[in-house]
Design an enzyme around this catalytic site. Structure first.
Site, mmCIF file in Angstrom:
data_model
loop_
_atom_site.group_PDB
_atom_site.id
_atom_site.type_symbol
_atom_site.label_atom_id
_atom_site.label_comp_id
_atom_site.label_asym_id
_atom_site.label_seq_id
_atom_site.Cartn_x
_atom_site.Cartn_y
_atom_site.Cartn_z
ATOM 1 N N GLY A 270 0.792 -1.288 0.130
ATOM 2 C CA GLY A 270 -0.002 0.147 -0.090
ATOM 3 C C GLY A 270 0.792 1.291 -0.027
ATOM 4 O O GLY A 270 2.008 1.218 -0.438
ATOM 5 N N HIS B 45 2.362 4.861 -4.882
ATOM 6 C CA HIS B 45 2.638 5.922 -5.747
ATOM 7 C C HIS B 45 2.574 5.699 -7.198
ATOM 8 O O HIS B 45 2.253 4.485 -7.406
ATOM 9 C CB HIS B 45 3.816 6.469 -4.987
ATOM 10 N N GLY C 25 4.831 4.751 -8.961
ATOM 11 C CA GLY C 25 5.844 3.518 -9.188
ATOM 12 C C GLY C 25 5.162 2.207 -8.984
ATOM 13 O O GLY C 25 5.074 1.438 -9.909
ATOM 14 N N HIS C 26 4.082 2.043 -8.192
ATOM 15 C CA HIS C 26 3.414 0.821 -8.148
ATOM 16 C C HIS C 26 2.250 1.072 -9.261
ATOM 17 O O HIS C 26 2.148 -0.014 -9.836
ATOM 18 C CB HIS C 26 2.565 0.927 -6.649
ATOM 19 N N GLY D 73 9.080 -4.335 -8.665
ATOM 20 C CA GLY D 73 9.908 -3.228 -8.804
ATOM 21 C C GLY D 73 11.320 -3.482 -8.744
ATOM 22 O O GLY D 73 11.648 -4.040 -7.711
ATOM 23 N N ARG D 74 12.221 -2.905 -9.438
ATOM 24 C CA ARG D 74 13.685 -2.910 -9.267
ATOM 25 C C ARG D 74 14.366 -2.360 -8.295
ATOM 26 O O ARG D 74 15.514 -2.288 -8.138
ATOM 27 C CB ARG D 74 14.271 -3.120 -10.791
ATOM 28 N N ASP E 56 13.763 -2.245 -5.328
ATOM 29 C CA ASP E 56 14.234 -3.427 -4.414
ATOM 30 C C ASP E 56 14.802 -4.523 -5.272
ATOM 31 O O ASP E 56 14.057 -5.761 -5.450
ATOM 32 C CB ASP E 56 12.725 -4.197 -3.443
ATOM 33 N N GLN F 19 15.414 -8.068 -3.330
ATOM 34 C CA GLN F 19 14.063 -8.703 -3.042
ATOM 35 C C GLN F 19 13.614 -9.227 -4.430
ATOM 36 O O GLN F 19 13.243 -10.611 -4.373
ATOM 37 C CB GLN F 19 13.081 -7.455 -2.854
HETATM 38 O O1 PAF Z 1 8.084 -4.799 -2.024
HETATM 39 C C1 PAF Z 1 7.117 -4.752 -1.217
HETATM 40 O O2 PAF Z 1 6.040 -3.842 -1.059
HETATM 41 C C2 PAF Z 1 6.805 -5.805 -0.125
HETATM 42 O O3 PAF Z 1 8.055 -6.194 0.243
HETATM 43 C C3 PAF Z 1 6.111 -7.240 -0.797
HETATM 44 C C4 PAF Z 1 6.775 -7.763 -2.013
HETATM 45 C C5 PAF Z 1 4.797 -6.755 -1.248
HETATM 46 C C6 PAF Z 1 5.689 -8.314 0.169
HETATM 47 O O4 PAF Z 1 5.348 -7.651 1.266
#
Ligand code: PAF
Length: 293
Positions: free
Chosen positions: A31, A34, A36-37, A147-148, A150, A153
Site C-alpha cells: 500500500g 505511488h 511506481g506501483h 519493482g527493481r 528493491d 528482493q
Molecule cells: O515490496 C513490497 O512492497 C513488499 O516487500 C512485498 C513484496 C509486497 C511483500 O510484502
C-alpha cells in the site's frame, strides 16, 4: 474494481479468470501507493487480462526497531488510485487471514539474502519470501510484477519461484524516479524538505558511476568511491554502498590469490542503503544495462 478481503475470495477470482481463458497478473504491495506501483499495475496489464493487486503491510518483514506501526496506510486512497490505473481486483487481507492460527511455515532463501541488505535487516527477507509465497500460492499460475528499486528482493523472489517450481512468471519493472532523480518510495513521505534535498545524493552518486562506467571505468573501488563520496556527504548513516555481480549479488572484492584490485565485467550492480534523517533509503542501478539519465 472488486475489493476482496479473504484468501478464498482472491483464489476463486483468479481460478475463475483462468477458467475463462484469461491470464492473471499480480502486483503484491504494502500500500501507500505511488506512481511506481501504478507503473507495475500498467505493466501487469500488458501480460494479463485479470490484474490483481494486494495490499498487506506484512509485519513479519519488519525488524523490531523498524517502521511497521507508522508505515503509511490509506486503503480508500489506494483503492481510488488503483481504479484510476484500471486494476480489476484489490486483495486486502487482515493479518489473521495471512497468518492463520497454527500456521508454522517460513520460507528462507539462502546466499542471495546474506549480502547487501541481509546483514542489516535480519529476518527481513524471510518475512518477504514467506508472505510472497503465500500470496503467489493464492494467485496460482500468473505473471507477478515487482519493482527493481528493491533489486535484492526481486532477485530473492526469482530464486524462490524457480527453486519451488511455482507456476509464476516474474517480471521486474525499471525504477520510477521523480524528475529530480529521487527513486519513488512510500518511505519518501517521511522526508522533510532538507532530507529530501539530501536524498538526491543517492541518484546523483549512481549517475556519476554510470557516467564513469560509460567512459570506460571498470575499477569497482573507483566506481564505489564515486557513489560513496556523494552519499557520505549527505546521509546521516550508511549501511552499504556496494558494487556487486547483478546476478549472484556477490560484492566485487580484490582477488584473494593475487591481491589484484576488483574489476567489474560487462554489467555491475551498484546498490546503496543509507539513512537520511530517520528514513532508510535504498537505490541502485545496473551499469552496462540501465541508462541513468
Ligand atoms: O515490496 C513490497 O512492497 C513488499 O516487500 C512485498 C513484496 C509486497 C511483500 O510484502
Amino acid at each position: 474494481m472488486r475489493l476482496v478481503h479473504t484468501p478464498a475470495e482472491f483464489r476463486e477470482a483468479c481460478d475463475e479468470a483462468r477458467r475463462a481463458g484469461q491470464r492473471v497478473g499480480f502486483v503484491p504491495t504494502m500500500g501507500a501507493l505511488h506512481e511506481g506501483h501504478l507503473a507495475l499495475v500498467r505493466e501487469a496489464r500488458k501480460h494479463a487480462q485479470l490484474v490483481c493487486v494486494s495490499i498487506f503491510v506484512n509485519e513479519a518483514q519488519f525488524g523490531p526497531n523498524e517502521d511497521f506501526s507508522r508505515y503509511p496506510r490509506d486503503l480508500a486512497g489506494d483503492a481510488e488510485k488503483l481504479r484510476g490505473a484500471s486494476a480489476d481486483l484489490l486483495f486486502a487481507p487482515a493479518a489473521a487471514a495471512m497468518y492463520e492460527e497454527g500456521e508454522a511455515t517460513r520460507v528462507r532463501v539462502s546466499r542471495l539474502t546474506e549480502v547487501l541488505c541481509g546483514p542489516f535487516r535480519p529476518g527481513h527477507f524471510e518475512g518477504v519470501t514467506t508472505v510472497v509465497a503465500k500470496l503467489l500460492g493464492l494467485a496460482g499460475s500468473s505473471v507477478a510484477v515487482f519493482g527493481r528499486k528493491d533489486y535484492q528482493q526481486l532477485a530473492v523472489i526469482r530464486r524462490m519461484v524457480k527453486d519451488l517450481y511455482m507456476p509464476v512468471e516474474i517480471v521486474g519493472h525499471p525504477i520510477i524516479r521523480e524528475e529530480s532523480g529521487l527513486a519513488l518510495s512510500s518511505r519518501n513521505a517521511y522526508l522533510s524538505a532538507d532530507e529530501r534535498a539530501r536524498a538526491l545524493s543517492l541518484s546523483r552518486g549512481l549517475r556519476k558511476a554510470s557516467a564513469a562506467f560509460a567512459s570506460g571505468e571498470r575499477s569497482a573501488t573507483a566506481l564505489r568511491g564515486l557513489v560513496h563520496a556523494e552519499v557520505v556527504a549527505n546521509a546521516d548513516s550508511i549501511d552499504y554502498v556496494d558494487v556487486a555481480d547483478p546476478d549472484t549479488l556477490s560484492v566485487f572484492s580484490a582477488d584473494v590469490a593475487s591481491g589484484a584490485p576488483p574489476s567489474v565485467g560487462a554489467r555491475a550492480l551498484v546498490a546503496i542503503a543509507c539513512r537520511v534523517g530517520k528514513t532508510r533509503l535504498i537505490d541502485n542501478t545496473v551499469l552496462g544495462e540501465d541508462v541513468l539519465a
